[in-house]
Scaffold this active site. Structure first.
Site, PDB file in Angstrom:
ATOM      1  N   ASN A  13      35.611  48.850  41.696  1.00  0.00           N
ATOM      2  CA  ASN A  13      35.404  47.504  42.243  1.00  0.00           C
ATOM      3  C   ASN A  13      36.576  47.217  43.175  1.00  0.00           C
ATOM      4  O   ASN A  13      37.675  46.943  42.721  1.00  0.00           O
ATOM      5  CB  ASN A  13      35.370  46.476  41.103  1.00  0.00           C
ATOM      6  CG  ASN A  13      35.344  45.047  41.632  1.00  0.00           C
ATOM      7  OD1 ASN A  13      35.029  44.819  42.801  1.00  0.00           O
ATOM      8  ND2 ASN A  13      35.675  44.088  40.783  1.00  0.00           N
ATOM      9  N   LYS A  47      36.996  44.754  45.091  1.00  0.00           N
ATOM     10  CA  LYS A  47      37.244  43.325  45.310  1.00  0.00           C
ATOM     11  C   LYS A  47      37.382  43.084  46.824  1.00  0.00           C
ATOM     12  O   LYS A  47      36.725  43.773  47.599  1.00  0.00           O
ATOM     13  CB  LYS A  47      38.480  42.864  44.546  1.00  0.00           C
ATOM     14  CG  LYS A  47      38.507  43.399  43.107  1.00  0.00           C
ATOM     15  CD  LYS A  47      39.532  42.747  42.260  1.00  0.00           C
ATOM     16  CE  LYS A  47      39.593  43.475  40.935  1.00  0.00           C
ATOM     17  NZ  LYS A  47      40.178  42.699  39.887  1.00  0.00           N
ATOM     18  N   HIS A  78      31.086  38.997  37.562  1.00  0.00           N
ATOM     19  CA  HIS A  78      32.490  39.383  37.362  1.00  0.00           C
ATOM     20  C   HIS A  78      33.291  38.124  37.019  1.00  0.00           C
ATOM     21  O   HIS A  78      33.012  37.046  37.533  1.00  0.00           O
ATOM     22  CB  HIS A  78      33.023  40.041  38.643  1.00  0.00           C
ATOM     23  CG  HIS A  78      34.360  40.681  38.453  1.00  0.00           C
ATOM     24  ND1 HIS A  78      35.524  39.963  38.427  1.00  0.00           N
ATOM     25  CD2 HIS A  78      34.709  41.982  38.254  1.00  0.00           C
ATOM     26  CE1 HIS A  78      36.545  40.800  38.229  1.00  0.00           C
ATOM     27  NE2 HIS A  78      36.070  42.028  38.119  1.00  0.00           N
ATOM     28  N   GLU A 134      36.040  37.075  37.976  1.00  0.00           N
ATOM     29  CA  GLU A 134      36.622  36.373  39.134  1.00  0.00           C
ATOM     30  C   GLU A 134      35.582  35.484  39.796  1.00  0.00           C
ATOM     31  O   GLU A 134      35.893  34.417  40.323  1.00  0.00           O
ATOM     32  CB  GLU A 134      37.203  37.400  40.123  1.00  0.00           C
ATOM     33  CG  GLU A 134      38.492  38.012  39.583  1.00  0.00           C
ATOM     34  CD  GLU A 134      38.787  39.407  40.087  1.00  0.00           C
ATOM     35  OE1 GLU A 134      38.188  39.848  41.082  1.00  0.00           O
ATOM     36  OE2 GLU A 134      39.647  40.072  39.461  1.00  0.00           O
ATOM     37  N   GLU A 187      34.646  43.451  30.098  1.00  0.00           N
ATOM     38  CA  GLU A 187      35.891  43.270  30.822  1.00  0.00           C
ATOM     39  C   GLU A 187      36.659  42.074  30.248  1.00  0.00           C
ATOM     40  O   GLU A 187      36.426  40.929  30.662  1.00  0.00           O
ATOM     41  CB  GLU A 187      35.604  43.007  32.300  1.00  0.00           C
ATOM     42  CG  GLU A 187      34.934  44.154  33.008  1.00  0.00           C
ATOM     43  CD  GLU A 187      35.373  44.230  34.454  1.00  0.00           C
ATOM     44  OE1 GLU A 187      35.847  45.287  34.848  1.00  0.00           O
ATOM     45  OE2 GLU A 187      35.278  43.219  35.167  1.00  0.00           O
ATOM     46  N   GLY A 240      43.428  43.205  36.131  1.00  0.00           N
ATOM     47  CA  GLY A 240      44.465  43.057  37.155  1.00  0.00           C
ATOM     48  C   GLY A 240      45.823  42.686  36.586  1.00  0.00           C
ATOM     49  O   GLY A 240      46.729  42.306  37.331  1.00  0.00           O
ATOM     50  N   SER A 295      42.277  47.103  33.791  1.00  0.00           N
ATOM     51  CA  SER A 295      43.468  47.955  33.947  1.00  0.00           C
ATOM     52  C   SER A 295      43.243  49.384  33.453  1.00  0.00           C
ATOM     53  O   SER A 295      44.146  50.000  32.887  1.00  0.00           O
ATOM     54  CB  SER A 295      44.680  47.321  33.249  1.00  0.00           C
ATOM     55  OG  SER A 295      44.957  46.062  33.833  1.00  0.00           O
TER      56      SER A 295
HETATM   57  C1  PEP Z   1      37.825  44.723  37.775  1.00  0.00           C
HETATM   58  O1  PEP Z   1      38.049  44.204  38.845  1.00  0.00           O
HETATM   59  O2  PEP Z   1      36.679  44.745  37.343  1.00  0.00           O
HETATM   60  C2  PEP Z   1      38.932  45.343  37.041  1.00  0.00           C
HETATM   61  C3  PEP Z   1      38.700  45.873  35.876  1.00  0.00           C
HETATM   62  O3  PEP Z   1      40.170  45.335  37.659  1.00  0.00           O
HETATM   63  P1  PEP Z   1      41.488  46.133  37.193  1.00  0.00           P
HETATM   64  O4  PEP Z   1      41.066  47.543  36.896  1.00  0.00           O
HETATM   65  O5  PEP Z   1      42.426  46.040  38.341  1.00  0.00           O
HETATM   66  O6  PEP Z   1      42.006  45.451  35.960  1.00  0.00           O
END
Ligand code: PEP
Length: 257
Positions: A13, A15, A99, A101, A171, A177, A217
């Site tokens: 992803n 973003k 998501h 976000e 998630e 992040g 992460s």
């Molecule tokens: C995500 O954006 O879905 C995500 C898991 O980001 P990150 O791996 O940076 O935590």
């Protein structure tokens, strides 16, 4: 992972990162490093404007292009939005829905997530449905109730046949992040719970076949342990998916026996 019953899917992803020319450069780097992946499907979810560049750059390799969002109406006066049919027509295969976000910054709710899941499925896209709790919710001890609610709302009205096209990504918001990864046990516990929830809704055979990813992460150093959990069938990866070398290391972790 359990490759006997379901697909392992590693999805990046991006973003709001990378321009069209950076997309092309990334694709060249990735193609040079990619193993002859046999078991694991690879998806790159790019910003909407970069979809044509990504489709072109990945056309000669087994990497699917995904979108990060869609709007659920088919067409009309919705300035700035992109429909499922538009994505499908470009050659998109997967689309991230709900998501955290988008829930946090763009007011998405379980209700709109459900509408978007239906729009994606109606257009023949594979939705990657994101669910996850905040740190406060985890500390209150309501993670499982919340996840059950998010899964049930997202899948409301989805037939068993269409469910086969869905991917669910667990998630935890506190791990996205932040560099803070859920432990393999924490991630596995919730992914197993998601499968149980799907089993209650659709039965054992379908629950066994749905791909459930972990995201938050995930990186080369922790991917193997997370992907070693029987109910974690892949990853949704943000930061580490922006770097071709790190992304390939995660793909390699998913390709272990
Ligand atoms: C995500 O954006 O879905 C995500 C898991 O980001 P990150 O791996 O940076 O935590």
């Amino acid at each position: 992972m359990n490759r006997r019953y379901r697909k392992t899917i590693i999805a990046g992803n991006w973003k709001m990162n990378k321009t069209a020319s950076e997309t092309k450069k990334f694709a060249e780097e990735l193609k040079a490093l990619l193993p002859k992946a046999k078991w694991c499907d690879v998806v790159v979810c790019v910003p909407a404007v970069n979809i044509p560049a990504a489709i072109k750059a990945f056309k000669d390799v087994r990497v699917s292009v995904g979108a990060q969002n869609l709007f659920y109406e088919k067409s009309g006066a919705y300035t700035g939005e992109v429909s499922a049919d538009m994505l499908k027509d470009l050659g998109v295969k997967y689309v991230i829905i709900g998501h955290s976000e988008r829930r946090q910054y763009f007011g998405e709710t379980d209700f709109t997530v459900n509408k978007k899941v239906h729009a994606a499925l109606d257009a023949g896209l594979h939705p990657i449905i994101c669910v996850g709790e905040s740190l406060e919710q985890r500390e209150l001890g309501i993670t499982m109730e919340l996840i059950a609610l998010q899964v049930k709302s997202a899948l409301a009205g989805v037939s068993a046949e269409k469910l086969r096209k869905c991917v669910i990504a667990y998630e935890p918001i506190w791990a996205i992040g932040t560099g803070k990864t859920a432990t393999a046990e924490q991630a596995a516990e919730v992914c197993t719970f998601i499968r149980t929830t799907v089993r209650h809704l659709y039965g054992a055979r379908i629950a066994r076949s749905i791909t459930i990813q972990y995201g938050g992460s995930m990186k080369p150093s922790n991917a193997a342990e997370l992907l070693g959990q029987p109910d974690i069938d892949g990853g949704l990866i943000g930061g580490a998916a922006l770097n071709a070398k790190d992304f390939v290391e995660i793909i390699n972790a998913a390709n272990q026996e």
